[in-house]
Design a protein around this motif. Structure first.
Motif, PDB file in Angstrom:
ATOM      1  N   LEU A  87      56.787  36.395  43.439  1.00  0.00           N
ATOM      2  CA  LEU A  87      55.328  37.045  43.622  1.00  0.00           C
ATOM      3  C   LEU A  87      54.616  35.779  43.882  1.00  0.00           C
ATOM      4  O   LEU A  87      54.794  34.540  43.233  1.00  0.00           O
ATOM      5  CB  LEU A  87      54.967  37.755  42.572  1.00  0.00           C
ATOM      6  N   LYS A  88      53.372  35.953  44.641  1.00  0.00           N
ATOM      7  CA  LYS A  88      52.170  34.800  44.766  1.00  0.00           C
ATOM      8  C   LYS A  88      51.630  35.267  43.680  1.00  0.00           C
ATOM      9  O   LYS A  88      51.504  36.112  42.982  1.00  0.00           O
ATOM     10  CB  LYS A  88      51.556  35.221  46.188  1.00  0.00           C
ATOM     11  N   GLN A  89      50.630  34.223  43.307  1.00  0.00           N
ATOM     12  CA  GLN A  89      49.896  34.264  42.016  1.00  0.00           C
ATOM     13  C   GLN A  89      48.706  35.450  42.123  1.00  0.00           C
ATOM     14  O   GLN A  89      48.711  35.918  41.084  1.00  0.00           O
ATOM     15  CB  GLN A  89      49.084  32.771  42.050  1.00  0.00           C
ATOM     16  N   LYS A  90      48.099  35.591  43.178  1.00  0.00           N
ATOM     17  CA  LYS A  90      47.371  36.761  43.317  1.00  0.00           C
ATOM     18  C   LYS A  90      47.905  38.085  43.115  1.00  0.00           C
ATOM     19  O   LYS A  90      47.407  38.953  42.428  1.00  0.00           O
ATOM     20  CB  LYS A  90      46.458  36.414  44.659  1.00  0.00           C
ATOM     21  N   ASP A  91      49.090  38.350  43.660  1.00  0.00           N
ATOM     22  CA  ASP A  91      49.900  39.512  43.630  1.00  0.00           C
ATOM     23  C   ASP A  91      50.197  39.513  41.891  1.00  0.00           C
ATOM     24  O   ASP A  91      50.263  40.818  41.554  1.00  0.00           O
ATOM     25  CB  ASP A  91      51.146  39.571  44.462  1.00  0.00           C
ATOM     26  N   ARG A  92      50.580  38.659  41.386  1.00  0.00           N
ATOM     27  CA  ARG A  92      50.926  38.620  40.106  1.00  0.00           C
ATOM     28  C   ARG A  92      49.950  39.059  39.101  1.00  0.00           C
ATOM     29  O   ARG A  92      50.029  39.957  38.179  1.00  0.00           O
ATOM     30  CB  ARG A  92      51.465  37.383  39.654  1.00  0.00           C
ATOM     31  N   GLU A  93      48.719  38.503  39.496  1.00  0.00           N
ATOM     32  CA  GLU A  93      47.320  39.125  38.604  1.00  0.00           C
ATOM     33  C   GLU A  93      47.317  40.598  38.832  1.00  0.00           C
ATOM     34  O   GLU A  93      46.675  41.110  37.799  1.00  0.00           O
ATOM     35  CB  GLU A  93      46.253  38.230  38.947  1.00  0.00           C
TER      36      GLU A  93
END
Length: 212
Positions: free
Chosen positions: A162-168
């Motif tokens: 996952l990318k960071q934004k998707d993770r958040e």
């Protein structure tokens, strides 16, 4: 838990999972469950969510729990003794449509009887693939666990994808999903068997259930 207490828990978990971990039993039917001797924690989730890979990462072994790219490979309850202090239980995955209906029904019955009748079971780690988030069959499992007051904790797997934004976004959505569920632990653990992310934290949490 204070920072010093957490640091101690992480160190205990590291030592616990670095110690011996031995295969105990593969249980295809409920009458073949091993006798209760230790506290147990179980790993549940959809087929191919990474249960066996996570067990291997936790214990620092590559072949303790059998892994496969073929969904539905784990077909029984696999018990492992962690230093004779804690039992780890690798469970069959759910939601794999290509398993014959009779076989899927048999798995479901064994899992049902184990989860609601095992007095030594202290927590279920309910694994959710971070790439896909919580799906309907995950919600169905949560409903079942809530109704039977079986404590569970969400563990997100494959977080390295996952990318960071998707993770958040995923963490926020998952936290909202479990916020009113009575049997769900509020803390969500994010893991990757590939990078080792979250493995020390999960070891620390599970180590709290180990026999002194």
């Amino acid at each position: 838990m204070t920072p010093s207490d957490w640091a101690a828990a992480v160190e205990f978990g590291r030592k616990l999972f670095a110690g011996p971990c031995d295969f105990v039993a593969a249980v295809p039917t409920i009458d073949r469950l091993p006798p209760i001797t230790l506290t147990e924690v179980a790993f549940a989730g959809r087929s191919n969510v990474g249960k066996s890979s996570l067990v291997n990462a936790l214990t620092g072994r590559s072949t303790l729990a059998r892994t496969s790219n073929t969904p539905g490979r784990t077909q029984q309850l696999n018990f492992f003794s962690l230093g004779e202090k804690l039992l780890l239980v690798d469970m069959p995955g759910y939601g794999y449509a290509e398993v014959p209906k009779a076989e899927a029904a048999r798995w479901a019955e064994v899992i049902d009887l184990y989860l609601r009748g095992r007095a030594s079971l202290r927590r279920v780690c309910l694994l959710v693939d971070a790439r896909h988030g919580v799906k309907k069959n995950d919600l169905d499992s949560m409903d079942w666990l809530d109704q039977r007051a079986v404590p569970y904790q969400i563990v997100l797997t494959k977080a390295d994808k996952l990318k960071q934004k998707d993770r958040e976004d995923l963490l926020a959505a998952t936290a909202k999903t479990i916020s009113r569920r009575p049997a769900a632990h509020p803390d969500i653990i994010v893991t990757s068997a590939e990078t080792g992310e979250g493995i020390p934290a999960l070891r620390a949490v599970l180590g709290l259930f180990a026999a002194a």
